[in-house]
Enzyme design. Structure first.
Site, PDB file in Angstrom:
ATOM      1  N   LYS A  70      72.656  10.959 -40.389  1.00 54.75           N
ATOM      2  CA  LYS A  70      73.513  10.708 -39.229  1.00 54.75           C
ATOM      3  C   LYS A  70      74.277   9.392 -39.487  1.00 54.75           C
ATOM      4  O   LYS A  70      73.735   8.297 -39.349  1.00 54.75           O
ATOM      5  CB  LYS A  70      72.659  10.594 -37.958  1.00 54.75           C
ATOM      6  CG  LYS A  70      73.500  10.461 -36.689  1.00 54.75           C
ATOM      7  CD  LYS A  70      73.525   9.000 -36.263  1.00 54.75           C
ATOM      8  CE  LYS A  70      74.423   8.684 -35.114  1.00 54.75           C
ATOM      9  NZ  LYS A  70      75.830   8.500 -35.441  1.00 54.75           N
ATOM     10  N   GLY A 128      71.596  -1.269 -39.239  1.00 52.83           N
ATOM     11  CA  GLY A 128      72.489  -1.479 -38.095  1.00 52.83           C
ATOM     12  C   GLY A 128      72.039  -2.689 -37.300  1.00 52.83           C
ATOM     13  O   GLY A 128      71.480  -3.644 -37.857  1.00 52.83           O
ATOM     14  N   SER A 129      72.264  -2.640 -36.002  1.00 55.00           N
ATOM     15  CA  SER A 129      71.975  -3.809 -35.161  1.00 55.00           C
ATOM     16  C   SER A 129      70.471  -3.954 -34.901  1.00 55.00           C
ATOM     17  O   SER A 129      69.721  -2.976 -34.942  1.00 55.00           O
ATOM     18  CB  SER A 129      72.689  -3.655 -33.816  1.00 55.00           C
ATOM     19  OG  SER A 129      72.181  -2.534 -33.129  1.00 55.00           O
ATOM     20  N   VAL A 159      69.291  -1.757 -31.777  1.00 55.85           N
ATOM     21  CA  VAL A 159      68.983  -0.349 -32.036  1.00 55.85           C
ATOM     22  C   VAL A 159      67.816  -0.227 -33.017  1.00 55.85           C
ATOM     23  O   VAL A 159      66.943   0.636 -32.851  1.00 55.85           O
ATOM     24  CB  VAL A 159      70.242   0.393 -32.549  1.00 55.85           C
ATOM     25  CG1 VAL A 159      69.885   1.809 -32.969  1.00 55.85           C
ATOM     26  CG2 VAL A 159      71.318   0.418 -31.473  1.00 55.85           C
ATOM     27  N   GLY A 160      67.785  -1.115 -34.014  1.00 55.02           N
ATOM     28  CA  GLY A 160      66.694  -1.060 -34.994  1.00 55.02           C
ATOM     29  C   GLY A 160      65.332  -1.112 -34.320  1.00 55.02           C
ATOM     30  O   GLY A 160      64.416  -0.362 -34.660  1.00 55.02           O
ATOM     31  N   GLU A 210      66.861  -2.228 -41.498  1.00 56.85           N
ATOM     32  CA  GLU A 210      67.636  -3.354 -42.037  1.00 56.85           C
ATOM     33  C   GLU A 210      68.612  -3.749 -40.938  1.00 56.85           C
ATOM     34  O   GLU A 210      69.458  -2.955 -40.547  1.00 56.85           O
ATOM     35  CB  GLU A 210      68.350  -2.909 -43.316  1.00 56.85           C
ATOM     36  CG  GLU A 210      68.649  -4.073 -44.238  1.00 56.85           C
ATOM     37  CD  GLU A 210      69.849  -4.849 -43.790  1.00 56.85           C
ATOM     38  OE1 GLU A 210      69.653  -5.920 -43.132  1.00 56.85           O
ATOM     39  OE2 GLU A 210      70.964  -4.412 -44.023  1.00 56.85           O
ATOM     40  N   CYS A 251      76.090  -7.563 -43.593  1.00 55.41           N
ATOM     41  CA  CYS A 251      74.867  -8.194 -43.098  1.00 55.41           C
ATOM     42  C   CYS A 251      74.513  -9.413 -43.935  1.00 55.41           C
ATOM     43  O   CYS A 251      73.773 -10.284 -43.495  1.00 55.41           O
ATOM     44  CB  CYS A 251      73.717  -7.212 -43.075  1.00 55.41           C
ATOM     45  SG  CYS A 251      73.398  -6.510 -44.672  1.00 55.41           S
ATOM     46  N   GLU A 278      74.179 -12.803 -34.659  1.00 58.30           N
ATOM     47  CA  GLU A 278      75.039 -12.216 -35.691  1.00 58.30           C
ATOM     48  C   GLU A 278      76.386 -11.866 -35.065  1.00 58.30           C
ATOM     49  O   GLU A 278      76.446 -11.124 -34.085  1.00 58.30           O
ATOM     50  CB  GLU A 278      74.376 -10.961 -36.262  1.00 58.30           C
ATOM     51  CG  GLU A 278      75.146 -10.384 -37.424  1.00 58.30           C
ATOM     52  CD  GLU A 278      74.471  -9.160 -38.056  1.00 58.30           C
ATOM     53  OE1 GLU A 278      74.117  -8.228 -37.310  1.00 58.30           O
ATOM     54  OE2 GLU A 278      74.302  -9.150 -39.288  1.00 58.30           O
TER      55      GLU A 278
HETATM   56  N1  LIG Z   1      72.792  -4.746 -40.701  1.00 58.20           N
HETATM   57  C1  LIG Z   1      74.015  -4.304 -40.846  1.00 58.20           C
HETATM   58  O1  LIG Z   1      74.472  -4.110 -41.938  1.00 58.20           O
HETATM   59  C2  LIG Z   1      74.802  -3.961 -39.644  1.00 58.20           C
HETATM   60  C3  LIG Z   1      74.671  -4.703 -38.497  1.00 58.20           C
HETATM   61  N2  LIG Z   1      75.423  -4.378 -37.422  1.00 58.20           N
HETATM   62  C4  LIG Z   1      75.310  -5.243 -36.224  1.00 58.20           C
HETATM   63  O2  LIG Z   1      75.317  -4.435 -35.081  1.00 58.20           O
HETATM   64  C5  LIG Z   1      76.356  -4.805 -34.176  1.00 58.20           C
HETATM   65  C6  LIG Z   1      76.826  -3.587 -33.429  1.00 58.20           C
HETATM   66  O3  LIG Z   1      77.313  -2.597 -34.309  1.00 58.20           O
HETATM   67  P1  LIG Z   1      77.051  -1.066 -33.985  1.00 58.20           P
HETATM   68  O4  LIG Z   1      77.891  -0.180 -34.802  1.00 58.20           O
HETATM   69  O5  LIG Z   1      77.130  -0.875 -32.508  1.00 58.20           O
HETATM   70  O6  LIG Z   1      75.551  -0.908 -34.530  1.00 58.20           O
HETATM   71  P2  LIG Z   1      74.430   0.120 -34.080  1.00 58.20           P
HETATM   72  O7  LIG Z   1      73.122  -0.463 -34.427  1.00 58.20           O
HETATM   73  O8  LIG Z   1      74.687   0.574 -32.709  1.00 58.20           O
HETATM   74  O9  LIG Z   1      74.738   1.392 -35.032  1.00 58.20           O
HETATM   75  C7  LIG Z   1      74.136   1.638 -36.271  1.00 58.20           C
HETATM   76  C8  LIG Z   1      73.802   3.123 -36.395  1.00 58.20           C
HETATM   77  O10 LIG Z   1      72.828   3.476 -35.415  1.00 58.20           O
HETATM   78  C9  LIG Z   1      73.316   4.554 -34.603  1.00 58.20           C
HETATM   79  N3  LIG Z   1      72.750   4.417 -33.266  1.00 58.20           N
HETATM   80  C10 LIG Z   1      73.332   3.925 -32.145  1.00 58.20           C
HETATM   81  N4  LIG Z   1      72.469   3.972 -31.104  1.00 58.20           N
HETATM   82  C11 LIG Z   1      71.328   4.491 -31.579  1.00 58.20           C
HETATM   83  C12 LIG Z   1      70.048   4.774 -31.001  1.00 58.20           C
HETATM   84  N5  LIG Z   1      69.794   4.524 -29.725  1.00 58.20           N
HETATM   85  N6  LIG Z   1      69.078   5.289 -31.789  1.00 58.20           N
HETATM   86  C13 LIG Z   1      69.296   5.529 -33.100  1.00 58.20           C
HETATM   87  N7  LIG Z   1      70.501   5.294 -33.702  1.00 58.20           N
HETATM   88  C14 LIG Z   1      71.486   4.784 -32.951  1.00 58.20           C
HETATM   89  C15 LIG Z   1      74.813   4.408 -34.681  1.00 58.20           C
HETATM   90  O11 LIG Z   1      75.472   5.594 -34.297  1.00 58.20           O
HETATM   91  P3  LIG Z   1      76.938   5.526 -33.589  1.00 58.20           P
HETATM   92  O12 LIG Z   1      77.846   4.952 -34.571  1.00 58.20           O
HETATM   93  O13 LIG Z   1      77.257   6.930 -33.313  1.00 58.20           O
HETATM   94  O14 LIG Z   1      76.772   4.682 -32.363  1.00 58.20           O
HETATM   95  C16 LIG Z   1      74.982   4.055 -36.148  1.00 58.20           C
HETATM   96  O15 LIG Z   1      74.858   5.212 -36.920  1.00 58.20           O
HETATM   97  C17 LIG Z   1      77.384  -5.455 -35.091  1.00 58.20           C
HETATM   98  O16 LIG Z   1      78.186  -6.323 -34.385  1.00 58.20           O
HETATM   99  C18 LIG Z   1      76.501  -6.148 -36.090  1.00 58.20           C
HETATM  100  O17 LIG Z   1      76.083  -7.388 -35.573  1.00 58.20           O
HETATM  101  C19 LIG Z   1      76.274  -3.311 -37.425  1.00 58.20           C
HETATM  102  C20 LIG Z   1      76.440  -2.548 -38.540  1.00 58.20           C
HETATM  103  C21 LIG Z   1      75.727  -2.851 -39.761  1.00 58.20           C
HETATM  104  O1  LIG Z   2      76.409  -7.531 -49.478  1.00 54.73           O
HETATM  105  C1  LIG Z   2      76.411  -6.337 -49.730  1.00 54.73           C
HETATM  106  O2  LIG Z   2      77.027  -5.887 -50.677  1.00 54.73           O
HETATM  107  C2  LIG Z   2      75.636  -5.344 -48.893  1.00 54.73           C
HETATM  108  C3  LIG Z   2      75.492  -5.819 -47.518  1.00 54.73           C
HETATM  109  C4  LIG Z   2      74.844  -4.858 -46.638  1.00 54.73           C
HETATM  110  O3  LIG Z   2      73.944  -4.170 -46.988  1.00 54.73           O
HETATM  111  C5  LIG Z   2      75.286  -4.712 -45.268  1.00 54.73           C
HETATM  112  O4  LIG Z   2      76.163  -5.404 -44.845  1.00 54.73           O
HETATM  113  O5  LIG Z   2      74.746  -3.849 -44.571  1.00 54.73           O
END
Ligand SMILES: NC(=O)C1=CN([C@@H]2O[C@H](COP(=O)(O)OP(=O)(O)OC[C@H]3O[C@@H](n4cnc5c(N)ncnc54)[C@H](OP(=O)(O)O)[C@@H]3O)[C@@H](O)[C@H]2O)C=CC1
Ligand SMILES: O=C(O)CCC(=O)C(=O)O
Length: 486
Positions: A180, A233-234, A237-238, A255, A289, A388
Site C-alpha cells: 500500500k 512514515g510519520s 501513524v507509525g 521507520e 527522514c 520533524e
Molecule cells: N520517515 C519518513 O521517511 C517520512 C516521514 N514523514 C513524516 O510524516 C509527516 C506527514 O506525512 P504523511 O504523508 O501524512 O505521513 P503518514 O505517516 O500519514 O503516511 C505514510 C504512509 O502511511 C499511510 N497511512 C496513513 N494513515 C495510516 C494509518 N492510520 N494506518 C496505516 N497507514 C496509514 C499513508 O497512506 P496515505 O498516503 O494514503 O495517507 C502512507 O502510505 C511528514 O511531514 C513527515 O514529517 C512522511 C513521509 C516519510
Molecule cells: O537519505 C536517504 O537516501 C533515504 C532517506 C529515507 O529513507 C527517507 O527519507 O525515508
C-alpha cells in the site's frame, strides 16, 4: 480543474490481475509543481479489495516459499532489468508526481535497480549456521523461515527506493507481499509494480492496493492475514501501526523520521560543512527522514559559517523539477506545503530570527514552492528544534563547546542520522561514541544512505530493527534452530 483527456487510470494489482477497486472510485494524483496537472488517477480501494489482496498473497505463499532462493533471485534480476529499461519514464513520472528534481528521481530509480540486484543475489547466499551440538551424533543448525504475508506501507518521499528496499528483501526471503503506497505517489508505485509483473512474478506474490491510509493502511495493520508489517512514515501513524500489529502478535518494523543535527566544530572545513548542510538539508526540498534540520555551530566559526551558508542558499534555484536549471523542487503536496509554512510561522512566533526565505516563492503560485529558509537564534525548547518539519528549513544553533554541541544534538526524541564536521580525531571518536543515532557520519552530510549497509534509527526514529543490507533478513525471516539425529 483542467482534466487532461490523456490522463491514465491505474488499477490495483491483485492475484496477478490489474483490476479496479470494488468501490468504483478513483482519485487524481496531482503534480505539486502545477496544481492543474493530473499525473494519473488511482484506485480508492476498500476493505474488500484489501481482503482480496491478502487472500491472493496467502494463496501464493506456499509455492513461493518452496521456490529455490536462486529462482526467486532470477525474478528479481528480471524486475531490475525492466525497471532499468523504464528508468527515464519512471523518473519523469516521479518528478511530476511528488516534485523532486529529475536528476534526483533518476538517481533514486537507479538506486531501486541496484537494490533489486543486491537482494536478487541474496537468493544464493547462506541463510544459517552449523552450531556444534553437545551430542556428537547430532547435527544442529539454523535456517530461516519467511514470515508469510508481509504488508508494506510506504511514504511519498522515496516512491521507488523505499518500496523496493522493503519488497525486494520480503520476496527474496520467501514472503508474499501486499503493498500500500502513499496515495500521493501511487502512480509511480503502479509503474514499479508493472516492472515486477513484466518480470513474470507468479500471481499473488506481489499485490498492490491503493487507497486512503486511514482505511487501507490501518486495515493492513489490523488484518489477521498479514503476518508482518513494515512501515515508513510519520511517528503518529507509525505508533498506530505498531500498536495494532503488537495487539495481534504480528511482527512489525517502523521507520519514523528524524530531527537530524550537523555539528560544525571550531576546526571544521567550513566550505565542506556548508556544502553538506545545504545538500543534506535542502535537497529533495528537505523531505528526507535523514535531512539535516538542526545546524549546531561553534561560536568561534559561527559568523563565518553563517555568511557562507547564506551566500549558498541565496543561489538556490527553486522551480519545476523537470526544468534542467532547477536545484530544488516544490513540497510534495498542498498538505506538506501548509505544514512547513506553519512550522515557519511557529519558528518566528517562538523568537527564531529569519535569515533567509520564510515564504512561498513569488511567481510560482501554481505549485507548492517554498523558499529555502534559514533561522538563527533557535534553542532546544523551540518547536522547530524538536519536531520533524520535512521541508526546506534549517535552524542554526550557536554553542561554545563541543560537549554542548553533542548534548544539544541528542536533546530530541529522534535518533536517525547525525553529522559532524571536524579535523580532530578525538572529537570524531567522541561523536561516534556519544551521539545517539543509527547513522553517524563524519565530514559527510546527514543524508545519503547506502543500500548495502544497515539503515535505521535509535529512540523514536525506528522500532529497533534495521532495514537494507544484510540486516533486512532479521525482519523478513524468523530463525529456526534444527536438531537432527539419525
Ligand atoms: N520517515 C519518513 O521517511 C517520512 C516521514 N514523514 C513524516 O510524516 C509527516 C506527514 O506525512 P504523511 O504523508 O501524512 O505521513 P503518514 O505517516 O500519514 O503516511 C505514510 C504512509 O502511511 C499511510 N497511512 C496513513 N494513515 C495510516 C494509518 N492510520 N494506518 C496505516 N497507514 C496509514 C499513508 O497512506 P496515505 O498516503 O494514503 O495517507 C502512507 O502510505 C511528514 O511531514 C513527515 O514529517 C512522511 C513521509 C516519510
Ligand atoms: O537519505 C536517504 O537516501 C533515504 C532517506 C529515507 O529513507 C527517507 O527519507 O525515508
Amino acid at each position: 480543474m483542467a482534466q487532461n483527456a490523456q490522463v491514465r487510470t491505474y488499477l490495483n494489482y491483485i492475484g496477478g490481475v490489474w483490476q479496479p477497486a470494488s468501490t468504483g472510485e478513483t482519485e487524481a494524483s496531482m503534480n505539486p509543481a502545477n496544481r492543474h496537472d493530473i499525473v494519473g488517477c488511482v484506485q480508492k480501494s476498500s476493505a474488500a479489495d484489501l481482503d482480496a489482496a491478502v487472500n491472493a498473497a496467502e494463496a501464493a505463499r506456499l509455492s513461493w516459499r518452496k521456490l529455490a532462493g536462486p529462482a526467486r533471485g532470477d525474478l528479481l534480476f528480471k524486475a531490475a532489468n525492466e525497471l532499468e529499461r523504464r528508468l527515464d519514464e519512471v523518473a519523469e513520472v516521479m518528478t511530476r508526481e511528488m516534485g523532486k528534481t529529475l536528476p534526483e528521481a533518476k538517481g533514486e530509480t537507479a538506486r531501486g535497480v541496484a537494490i533489486l540486484r543486491y537482494y536478487a543475489g541474496e537468493g544464493m547466499r547462506r541463510t544459517g549456521d552449523v552450531i556444534p551440538s553437545t551430542d556428537s551424533a547430532a547435527l544442529m543448525f539454523t535456517t530461516r523461515a519467511p514470515l508469510g504475508v508481509v504488508g508494506v506501507i510506504t511514504p511519498w518521499n522515496f516512491p521507488v527506493a523505499i518500496p523496493v528496499w522493503k519488497i525486494a528483501p520480503a520476496l527474496i526471503f520467501g514472503n508474499t507481499v501486499v503493498f500500500k503506497p502513499a496515495q500521493e505517489s501511487a502512480v509511480t508505485a503502479a509503474l514499479l509494480v508493472e516492472c515486477f509483473h513484466a518480470a513474470g512474478l507468479p500471481a499473488g506474490v506481489l499485490n498492490l492496493v491503493t487507497g486512503d491510509g486511514e482505511a487501507i493502511g490501518s486495515g493492513m495493520s489490523a488484518h489477521a492475514g498479514i503476518h508482518g508489517i513494515t512501515f515508513t512514515g510519520s511517528g503518529r501513524v507509525g505508533k498506530q501501526v505498531g500498536l495494532a500489529a503488537l495487539a495481534r502478535g504480528a511482527k512489525y518494523q517502523l521507520e519514523m523520521g528524524g530531527k537530524n543535527p550537523i555539528i560544525v566544530a571550531e576546526d571544521a572545513d567550513l566550505e565542506l560543512a556548508v556544502e553538506a548542510t545545504v545538500s543534506g538539508g535542502l535537497r529533495s526540498t528537505g523531505q528526507k527522514c535523514t535531512a539535516t534540520s538542526r545546524v549546531i555551530v561553534h561560536s568561534a566559526v559561527y559568523d563565518e559559517f553563517k555568511r557562507k551558508l547564506l551566500q549558498k542558499v541565496e543561489g538556490i534555484r527553486v522551480g519545476d523539477g523537470l526544468a534542467s536549471d532547477t536545484w530544488m523542487g516544490p513540497c510534495a503536496s498542498e498538505k506538506q506545503f501548509h505544514t512547513v509554512l506553519s512550522y515557519i510561522h511557529t519558528g518566528i512566533k517562538e523568537g527564531g530570527r529569519l535569515l533567509a526565505g520564510g515564504g512561498q516563492v513569488q511567481g510560482l503560485e501554481d505549485g507548492y514552492f517554498l523558499e529555502p529558509t534559514v533561522f538563527e537564534g533557535i534553542t532546544s525548547e523551540m518547536t522547530i528544534a524538536q519536531e520533524e518539519i520535512f521541508g526546506p528549513v534549517l535552524a542554526l544553533m550557536k554553542v561554545d563547546s563541543f560537549e554542548e554541541a553533542i548534548r544539544l544534538a541528542n536533546d530530541v526524541q529522534y535518533g536517525l542520522s547525525a553529522s559532524v564536521f571536524t579535523q580532530d580525531i578525538g572529537r570524531m571518536l567522541t561523536f561516534i561514541q556519544d551521539m545517539d543515532a543509527g547513522l553517524v557520519r563524519v565530514n559527510a552530510e546527514s543524508a545519503g544512505v547506502e543500500l548495502q549497509a544497515p539503515f535505521g534509527g535509535m529512540k523514536f526514529s525506528s522500532s529497533g530493527s534495521r532495514e537494507q543490507g544484510q540486516a533486512a533478513i532479521e525482519f523478513y525471516t524468523e530463525i529456526k534452530t534444527v536438531f537432527v539425529k539419525a
